[in-house]
Design a protein around this motif. Structure first.
Motif, mmCIF file in Angstrom:
data_model
loop_
_atom_site.group_PDB
_atom_site.id
_atom_site.type_symbol
_atom_site.label_atom_id
_atom_site.label_comp_id
_atom_site.label_asym_id
_atom_site.label_seq_id
_atom_site.Cartn_x
_atom_site.Cartn_y
_atom_site.Cartn_z
ATOM 1 N N ASN A 59 -10.859 -3.716 -0.136
ATOM 2 C CA ASN A 59 -9.694 -4.465 -1.092
ATOM 3 C C ASN A 59 -9.823 -6.104 -0.839
ATOM 4 O OD1 ASN A 59 -9.088 -2.362 -2.339
ATOM 5 N ND2 ASN A 59 -7.627 -1.721 -1.052
ATOM 6 N N TRP A 66 -1.307 -0.985 -4.268
ATOM 7 C CA TRP A 66 -2.528 -0.300 -4.173
ATOM 8 C C TRP A 66 -2.009 1.124 -3.855
ATOM 9 C CZ3 TRP A 66 -3.077 -5.317 -4.244
ATOM 10 C CH2 TRP A 66 -4.184 -5.872 -4.899
ATOM 11 N N TYR A 92 0.886 -1.174 0.012
ATOM 12 C CA TYR A 92 0.275 -0.074 -0.068
ATOM 13 C C TYR A 92 0.966 1.252 0.027
ATOM 14 C CZ TYR A 92 -4.427 -2.063 0.945
ATOM 15 O OH TYR A 92 -5.728 -2.779 0.827
ATOM 16 N N HIS A 148 -2.927 -0.548 -8.837
ATOM 17 C CA HIS A 148 -4.226 -0.277 -8.786
ATOM 18 C C HIS A 148 -4.263 1.283 -7.995
ATOM 19 C CE1 HIS A 148 -4.721 -4.548 -9.115
ATOM 20 N NE2 HIS A 148 -3.641 -4.561 -8.199
ATOM 21 N N TYR A 181 -2.814 5.615 -3.219
ATOM 22 C CA TYR A 181 -3.853 6.371 -3.009
ATOM 23 C C TYR A 181 -3.400 7.780 -2.661
ATOM 24 C CZ TYR A 181 -6.476 2.086 -2.006
ATOM 25 O OH TYR A 181 -7.054 1.010 -1.891
#
Length: 327
Positions: free
Chosen positions: A210, A158, A134, A180, A160
């Motif tokens: 997720n 992932w 992450y 992602h 963000y």
């Protein structure tokens, strides 16, 4: 004596006694070294982790002594002392050194300067089939994520960041099917209704969304929101007596408007949850150029010593019958 040795039986007995003495001497354990006497041994990965923990606990004890010296209580310690003559011989970072020894290779992943992060044992996830990364705070620079993609075979990343629309330019040059991205923010509470812009999620909410139970490497750079984020995420695991569901944490800590007792409580919460700092890198550009030497930003890398994550525990190997070899 010479006449006694002429008797073959006596000579044989003497030989047996000498041989036995030499055998006992050769098999006797050597005296422990000074470090072994204090419990410092090399027993593979579990032993290296135990040794690193012993060393780290010396630092924890030293912190209490430093607080008494310059406090004498946490409430008396100032974060960034005002101008004095002489200048006080400490800063807040002196209380929290990265004193845990990484039990693997320690290296900087990503570009030099802003963007790269210090990682302990990246090879441990090279072939991990369920590797999850992450990354919070992209800001148009993804050399860290790009190198992880390049050097691992299965890691899914992932990312963000509500301030950008995608990973940085380093990602499209590689196979990006393992990345992602969502323009979400990370916060201490959820706010992702139809009218919320940007949408904000807690770390636990994103993991649930997720379908993830574990994160191998967690990178957080969210401009001082890290305190709200981790307080909300860590405390439920501490209260339940469960290990945190990630192996490493790479984070930039922002000391804006923080008092020493507040930061001490935050740090001790991380320690109680099993997080141990193995590297620190101050943000020298911001600290010295933008802010004139306030020293209020610093990057830390932590390893989680609780639970059985891949960085502190060897994976269990099962045989063709689905059982451990020792079963």
């Amino acid at each position: 004596m010479a006449s006694a040795l002429r008797n073959p039986r006596n000579a044989l007995v003497l030989f047996a006694l000498v041989a036995g003495a030499l055998y006992l001497f050769s098999t006797r354990s050597p005296a422990p070294s000074k470090n072994q006497a204090f419990g410092y041994t090399d027993e593979g990965l579990p032993g290296r982790v135990r040794n690193a923990e012993r060393i780290y606990q010396k630092t924890v004890s030293g912190r209490q002594g430093l607080i008494k010296k310059f406090g004498p209580t946490p409430q008396d310690v100032t974060m960034f002392p005002p101008d004095k003559d002489p200048w006080p011989p400490y800063t807040v970072w002196d209380f929290f050194p990265p004193a845990f020894n990484c039990p693997h290779e320690r290296e900087r992943v990503g570009q030099l300067g802003d963007g790269g992060k210090w990682v302990c044992g990246l090879h441990r996830v090279e072939d991990k089939p369920d590797c999850v990364i992450y990354s919070f705070g992209i800001n148009g620079e993804s050399s860290f994520e790009a190198e992880i993609l390049e050097r691992t075979n299965h890691c899914q990343i992932w990312g963000y960041d509500f301030s950008v629309r995608s990973f940085g330019p380093q990602i499209p040059t590689l196979s990006s099917f393992r990345t992602h991205f969502k323009a979400y923010g990370l916060a201490g509470g959820d706010s992702h209704g139809p009218n919320d812009n940007p949408k904000m999620y807690t770390l636990q909410s994103l993991m649930d969304l997720n379908g993830h139970k574990h994160i191998d490497i967690l990178k957080i750079d969210v401009e001082s929101w890290e305190f709200d984020v981790l307080n909300a995420f860590v405390k439920p695991y501490l209260d339940a007596g469960k290990p945190l569901p990630f192996g490493q944490l790479q984070i930039e800590l922002h000391m804006w408007n923080k008092k020493f007792p507040e930061f001490l409580a935050f740090w001790e919460m991380l320690e109680a949850a099993g997080l141990r700092p193995f590297m620190q890198e101050p943000n020298l550009v911001y600290n010295n150029y933008n802010k004139g030497g306030d020293q209020d930003l610093s990057e830390y890398s932590f390893i989680n010593v609780k639970g059985d994550n891949i960085f502190v525990s060897d994976p269990v190997v099962f045989n063709v019958h689905g059982t451990r070899p020792s079963d």
